[in-house]
Design an enzyme around this catalytic site. Structure first.
Site, PDB file in Angstrom:
ATOM      1  N   LYS A 181       0.846  -1.182   0.000  1.00 30.83           N
ATOM      2  CA  LYS A 181       0.000   0.000   0.000  1.00 30.83           C
ATOM      3  C   LYS A 181       0.882   1.233   0.000  1.00 30.83           C
ATOM      4  O   LYS A 181       1.664   1.449   0.932  1.00 30.83           O
ATOM      5  CB  LYS A 181      -0.899  -0.028   1.237  1.00 30.83           C
ATOM      6  CG  LYS A 181      -1.830   1.158   1.332  1.00 30.83           C
ATOM      7  CD  LYS A 181      -2.822   0.977   2.450  1.00 30.83           C
ATOM      8  CE  LYS A 181      -3.696   2.188   2.611  1.00 30.83           C
ATOM      9  NZ  LYS A 181      -4.667   2.055   3.686  1.00 30.83           N
ATOM     10  N   LYS A 234      -2.081  -1.586  -3.946  1.00 30.23           N
ATOM     11  CA  LYS A 234      -2.965  -0.423  -3.921  1.00 30.23           C
ATOM     12  C   LYS A 234      -2.146   0.855  -3.969  1.00 30.23           C
ATOM     13  O   LYS A 234      -1.176   0.944  -3.208  1.00 30.23           O
ATOM     14  CB  LYS A 234      -3.780  -0.486  -2.634  1.00 30.23           C
ATOM     15  CG  LYS A 234      -4.672   0.676  -2.375  1.00 30.23           C
ATOM     16  CD  LYS A 234      -5.275   0.562  -1.011  1.00 30.23           C
ATOM     17  CE  LYS A 234      -5.941   1.870  -0.686  1.00 30.23           C
ATOM     18  NZ  LYS A 234      -6.384   1.980   0.658  1.00 30.23           N
TER      19      LYS A 234
HETATM   20  C1  PBG Z   1      -7.693   2.794   5.293  1.00 27.86           C
HETATM   21  C2  PBG Z   1      -8.020   2.809   3.853  1.00 27.86           C
HETATM   22  C3  PBG Z   1      -7.861   3.867   2.955  1.00 27.86           C
HETATM   23  C4  PBG Z   1      -8.350   3.406   1.728  1.00 27.86           C
HETATM   24  C5  PBG Z   1      -8.795   2.111   1.906  1.00 27.86           C
HETATM   25  N1  PBG Z   1      -8.561   1.752   3.230  1.00 27.86           N
HETATM   26  C6  PBG Z   1      -7.390   5.245   3.188  1.00 27.86           C
HETATM   27  C7  PBG Z   1      -5.997   5.546   3.531  1.00 27.86           C
HETATM   28  O1  PBG Z   1      -5.118   4.710   3.626  1.00 27.86           O
HETATM   29  O2  PBG Z   1      -5.769   6.730   3.727  1.00 27.86           O
HETATM   30  C8  PBG Z   1      -8.379   4.201   0.455  1.00 27.86           C
HETATM   31  C9  PBG Z   1      -9.288   3.693  -0.606  1.00 27.86           C
HETATM   32  C10 PBG Z   1      -9.531   4.645  -1.715  1.00 27.86           C
HETATM   33  O3  PBG Z   1      -8.876   5.693  -1.855  1.00 27.86           O
HETATM   34  O4  PBG Z   1     -10.430   4.355  -2.511  1.00 27.86           O
HETATM   35  N2  PBG Z   1      -8.818   2.454   6.088  1.00 27.86           N
END
Ligand code: PBG
Length: 313
Positions: A181, A234
């Site tokens: 991520k 991601k």
């Molecule tokens: C954290 C989480 C995020 C997203 C999914 N799970 C936000 C982050 O890490 O700031 C982002 C998903 C998206 O942008 O569509 N709970």
């Protein structure tokens, strides 16, 4: 002669569920996406998608209160716990309920862990955080989640959750780890949608540097060793090379990729201006994510994609 196939089976639909509202609510930064109350409106939306062949959901909760330790994330009657129970009762075994497991939506500081201080400098207390993450995961499994999806990127979070689940009789609950991520600007619209923007600082101490790719292999390997069943990269569209790298290296593991909020909203903005044909753009991008090696794609376009796939291109 097409090499790449896409079916509704490959898609996972993200759903925002908010406590304290009775009607669905629009999200300014994500045109076409709604926050649902945990009631008939949610059931109707999920049912419509179910009928299109979308049987996998990832649920995000927006609670009625926030504190420093994310208490509203592990309450028995928290917004996600109530929603999971309602969805499981309604749709039974045929639906796959994936619970995003994080603290950012549930904490006043908006971080993916527990914040502590050394003098006046804050830091994310990794080891305190993973205890809370394990607690949240267990409460989600108890409420009916089939899959727990830890998205905090804390070190050891997958192992801590696996142990907590196993110790409490949830050996069959899967873990889909947000293994790779990136600290990405493309989550910005989501942070408005889920009111989860950090109140101070950023997520660079726990999310990955966009300049790195081989580090992804280290993150994925650790998660596999700790018990992850499904890996994730991601964002998706911006990191196709990383999807390919992870898939080729860990080819026996199902790989998910998240086409995130900013990637969604960019398309929406271009379409609104008449610069892109929405269907063609979304089909090309989603096929590209699949072609790069993703087995599962989390996408806000899942409802439309299911229809477009059915109609054929
Ligand atoms: C954290 C989480 C995020 C997203 C999914 N799970 C936000 C982050 O890490 O700031 C982002 C998903 C998206 O942008 O569509 N709970």
């Amino acid at each position: 002669m097409a090499e790449t196939r896409l079916t509704a089976d490959n898609l996972i639909l993200p759903v925002f569920i908010k406590d304290g509202i009775s009607q669905p609510e629009e999200i300014g930064s994500m045109p076409g996406i709604l926050r649902y109350p945990p009631n008939d409106h949610l059931i109707k939306f999920v049912d419509e998608n179910f009928n299109k062949g979308i049987t996998k959901l990832v649920v995000f909760g927006i609670p009625s209160f926030k504190d420093n330790i994310a208490s509203s994330a592990f309450q028995k009657d928290g917004v996600i716990q109530r929603s999971l129970r309602l969805l499981k009762q309604t749709f039974g075994e045929k639906i796959v309920l994936i619970a995003d497991e994080c603290t950012d939506e549930y904490t006043s500081h908006g971080h993916c862990g527990i914040v502590n201080y050394r003098g006046s400098n804050y830091y994310i207390d990794n080891d305190e955080s993973i205890k809370v993450h394990a607690k949240i995961a267990l409460s989600q499994a108890e409420a009916g989640a089939d899959v727990i999806a830890p998205s905090s990127m804390m070190d050891g979070v997958v192992g801590a959750i696996r142990k907590e689940l196993d110790d409490n009789g949830f050996q069959d609950t899967l873990i889909m780890a947000y293994s790779v991520k990136y600290a990405s600007v493309f989550y910005s619209p989501f942070r408005e949608a889920a009111s989860s923007a950090p109140a101070f600082g950023d997520r660079k101490s726990y999310q990955m540097d966009p300049r790195n790719s081989y580090e992804a292999l280290k993150e994925a390997k650790l998660d596999i060793e700790e018990g992850a069943d499904i890996l994730m990269v991601k964002p998706a569209h911006t990191y196709l090379d990383v999807i390919r790298l992870v898939k080729d290296t860990f080819s026996t593991y199902p790989l998910a990729a998240y086409h995130v909020s900013g990637e969604y909203s960019m398309i929406k903005a271009a379409v609104k201006n008449g610069w892109l044909n929405e269907r063609n753009a979304v089909m090309e991008i989603t096929y590209s994510i699949k072609r790069a090696g993703a087995d599962l794609i989390l996408t806000y376009y899942a409802p439309q994609l299911a229809e477009w796939i059915r109609e054929g291109t």
